[in-house]
Design a protein around this motif. Structure first.
Motif, mmCIF file in Angstrom:
data_model
loop_
_atom_site.group_PDB
_atom_site.id
_atom_site.type_symbol
_atom_site.label_atom_id
_atom_site.label_comp_id
_atom_site.label_asym_id
_atom_site.label_seq_id
_atom_site.Cartn_x
_atom_site.Cartn_y
_atom_site.Cartn_z
ATOM 1 N N GLN A 1 30.090 85.431 19.027
ATOM 2 C CA GLN A 1 30.363 86.863 19.207
ATOM 3 C C GLN A 1 31.698 87.061 19.923
ATOM 4 O OE1 GLN A 1 27.486 88.663 21.852
ATOM 5 N NE2 GLN A 1 28.849 90.362 22.302
ATOM 6 N N LYS A 2 31.966 86.245 20.935
ATOM 7 C CA LYS A 2 33.193 86.378 21.722
ATOM 8 C C LYS A 2 34.412 85.900 20.936
ATOM 9 C CE LYS A 2 31.452 88.397 25.189
ATOM 10 N NZ LYS A 2 31.905 89.735 25.577
ATOM 11 N N ILE A 3 34.235 84.872 20.114
ATOM 12 C CA ILE A 3 35.331 84.419 19.244
ATOM 13 C C ILE A 3 35.722 85.569 18.319
ATOM 14 C CG2 ILE A 3 35.894 82.912 17.281
ATOM 15 C CD1 ILE A 3 34.176 80.741 18.644
ATOM 16 N N GLU A 4 34.707 86.212 17.761
ATOM 17 C CA GLU A 4 34.914 87.346 16.864
ATOM 18 C C GLU A 4 35.649 88.470 17.591
ATOM 19 O OE1 GLU A 4 35.000 88.827 13.251
ATOM 20 O OE2 GLU A 4 34.156 86.856 13.731
ATOM 21 N N GLN A 5 35.233 88.734 18.820
ATOM 22 C CA GLN A 5 35.821 89.819 19.608
ATOM 23 C C GLN A 5 37.321 89.610 19.854
ATOM 24 O OE1 GLN A 5 33.495 90.815 23.159
ATOM 25 N NE2 GLN A 5 35.416 91.233 24.206
ATOM 26 N N THR A 6 37.727 88.347 20.033
ATOM 27 C CA THR A 6 39.147 88.088 20.324
ATOM 28 C C THR A 6 40.033 88.242 19.079
ATOM 29 O OG1 THR A 6 38.925 85.711 19.934
ATOM 30 C CG2 THR A 6 38.646 86.470 22.210
ATOM 31 N N ARG A 7 39.420 88.381 17.909
ATOM 32 C CA ARG A 7 40.227 88.510 16.682
ATOM 33 C C ARG A 7 41.132 89.727 16.731
ATOM 34 N NH1 ARG A 7 37.083 86.900 11.245
ATOM 35 N NH2 ARG A 7 38.992 87.766 10.422
ATOM 36 N N ALA A 8 40.732 90.752 17.486
ATOM 37 C CA ALA A 8 41.533 91.970 17.596
ATOM 38 C C ALA A 8 42.952 91.670 18.062
ATOM 39 C CB ALA A 8 40.862 92.942 18.575
ATOM 40 N N SER A 9 43.116 90.583 18.824
ATOM 41 C CA SER A 9 44.444 90.260 19.366
ATOM 42 C C SER A 9 45.030 88.982 18.769
ATOM 43 C CB SER A 9 44.367 90.135 20.893
ATOM 44 O OG SER A 9 43.407 89.162 21.253
ATOM 45 N N ASP A 10 44.431 88.460 17.698
ATOM 46 C CA ASP A 10 44.929 87.221 17.095
ATOM 47 C C ASP A 10 46.350 87.339 16.558
ATOM 48 O OD1 ASP A 10 42.758 85.711 17.667
ATOM 49 O OD2 ASP A 10 41.971 85.622 15.623
ATOM 50 N N ALA A 11 46.740 88.530 16.134
ATOM 51 C CA ALA A 11 48.058 88.708 15.526
ATOM 52 C C ALA A 11 49.190 88.352 16.498
ATOM 53 C CB ALA A 11 48.235 90.143 15.031
ATOM 54 N N GLN A 12 48.880 88.339 17.803
ATOM 55 C CA GLN A 12 49.891 87.947 18.789
ATOM 56 C C GLN A 12 50.254 86.483 18.631
ATOM 57 O OE1 GLN A 12 50.014 89.724 22.376
ATOM 58 N NE2 GLN A 12 48.429 91.242 22.016
ATOM 59 N N GLY A 13 49.386 85.724 17.952
ATOM 60 C CA GLY A 13 49.684 84.320 17.692
ATOM 61 C C GLY A 13 49.452 83.403 18.882
ATOM 62 N N LEU A 14 48.903 83.926 19.969
ATOM 63 C CA LEU A 14 48.676 83.082 21.143
ATOM 64 C C LEU A 14 47.271 82.504 21.131
ATOM 65 C CD1 LEU A 14 50.388 85.265 23.888
ATOM 66 C CD2 LEU A 14 51.225 83.122 22.921
ATOM 67 N N PRO A 15 47.127 81.280 21.621
ATOM 68 C CA PRO A 15 45.801 80.668 21.670
ATOM 69 C C PRO A 15 44.833 81.511 22.490
ATOM 70 C CG PRO A 15 47.499 79.097 22.345
ATOM 71 C CD PRO A 15 48.164 80.420 22.206
ATOM 72 N N ALA A 16 43.550 81.314 22.239
ATOM 73 C CA ALA A 16 42.532 82.007 23.027
ATOM 74 C C ALA A 16 41.492 80.986 23.479
ATOM 75 C CB ALA A 16 41.865 83.095 22.201
ATOM 76 N N TYR A 17 41.085 81.109 24.725
ATOM 77 C CA TYR A 17 39.963 80.323 25.245
ATOM 78 C C TYR A 17 38.790 81.262 25.425
ATOM 79 C CZ TYR A 17 43.093 76.443 26.238
ATOM 80 O OH TYR A 17 43.984 75.411 26.105
ATOM 81 N N ILE A 18 37.649 80.859 24.865
ATOM 82 C CA ILE A 18 36.421 81.625 25.021
ATOM 83 C C ILE A 18 35.499 80.760 25.878
ATOM 84 C CG2 ILE A 18 34.373 82.533 23.839
ATOM 85 C CD1 ILE A 18 37.655 82.264 21.970
ATOM 86 N N ILE A 19 35.089 81.286 27.035
ATOM 87 C CA ILE A 19 34.243 80.511 27.941
ATOM 88 C C ILE A 19 32.950 81.272 28.202
ATOM 89 C CG2 ILE A 19 34.022 79.472 30.222
ATOM 90 C CD1 ILE A 19 37.005 79.036 30.289
ATOM 91 N N VAL A 20 31.834 80.639 27.817
ATOM 92 C CA VAL A 20 30.524 81.220 28.083
ATOM 93 C C VAL A 20 29.845 80.344 29.141
ATOM 94 C CG1 VAL A 20 28.251 81.769 27.128
ATOM 95 C CG2 VAL A 20 30.322 82.246 25.790
ATOM 96 N N VAL A 21 29.389 80.988 30.205
ATOM 97 C CA VAL A 21 28.729 80.273 31.295
ATOM 98 C C VAL A 21 27.266 80.706 31.351
ATOM 99 C CG1 VAL A 21 28.737 79.782 33.771
ATOM 100 C CG2 VAL A 21 30.909 80.315 32.595
ATOM 101 N N GLU A 22 26.368 79.723 31.292
ATOM 102 C CA GLU A 22 24.933 79.992 31.384
ATOM 103 C C GLU A 22 24.471 79.387 32.708
ATOM 104 O OE1 GLU A 22 20.624 79.641 30.937
ATOM 105 O OE2 GLU A 22 22.110 78.178 31.581
ATOM 106 N N PHE A 23 23.795 80.207 33.531
ATOM 107 C CA PHE A 23 23.534 79.802 34.912
ATOM 108 C C PHE A 23 22.220 79.073 35.161
ATOM 109 C CE2 PHE A 23 26.924 82.847 35.359
ATOM 110 C CZ PHE A 23 27.730 82.222 36.308
#
Length: 191
Positions: free
Chosen positions: A150-172
């Motif tokens: 879901q978070k990978i999908e969410q970052t697509r809005a800014s993919d056109a900038q061409g910069l890498p994205a890190y998606i970090i999910v923390v489960e406690f």
């Protein structure tokens, strides 16, 4: 022992601040992290499994939780979100050469801008990557994976900038962190 080889992520170290995190905000994030880990019956020194882009283990350390802190962080959802930032920021510092340089604005599809850690860099605050963070208090494997997706999908809005994205999910409850990285996002100019 083998454990001595494992690096410690000390949440309290966030109270020193980062380029875009004031010491006061860092201390608050550390407090949220302490609340979430303590609420899940973890003792200081519990290991955090890291999977995905990086495969490693860290030992987590935090300050003892006070009754005042419990009342302050009584909203579980908010506390979990802030605690996830605490862990994610420390993971980025340990696993990459990046640090948090600016909070992103609402609607961009990610949380923070990352830049080079090295203070001698000519452009230390140049935006090098995006960071999107999510926290789950108690989740099974498929819930964690679904959140990453879901978070990978969410970052697509800014993919056109061409910069890498890190998606970090923390489960406690485990605790575990899954890190996904998009190195060459679609829509990036290929020059």
């Amino acid at each position: 022992t083998v454990l001595s080889q494992i690096q410690v992520l000390n949440l309290q170290s966030l109270d020193r601040g980062l380029p875009a995190i004031t010491p006061a905000f860092g201390a608050a994030l550390a407090e949220a992290g302490a609340i979430c880990l303590t609420d899940e019956d973890h003792q200081r020194g519990v290991t955090l499994e890291v999977e995905g882009e990086f495969s490693t283990t860290f030992i987590l350390d935090w300050q003892p939780v006070t009754e005042q802190a419990r009342r302050c962080w009584n909203d579980e959802e908010y506390a979990t979100e802030q605690a996830a930032y605490a862990v994610a920021f420390l993971l980025i510092l340990q696993l990459t050469n990046l640090t948090v340089i600016e909070r992103s604005r609402k609607g961009t599809g990610f949380d923070y801008w990352l830049g080079i850690q090295d203070s001698t860099a000519t452009l230390p605050f140049q935006r090098m990557a995006r960071l999107e963070v999510s926290g789950i208090r108690q989740g099974n494997r498929s819930q964690i994976n679904a959140r990453v997706k879901q978070k990978i999908e969410q970052t697509r809005a800014s993919d056109a900038q061409g910069l890498p994205a890190y998606i970090i999910v923390v489960e406690f409850s485990r605790p575990i962190s899954v890190i996904s990285a998009k190195h060459n996002p679609e829509g990036a100019r290929s020059q």
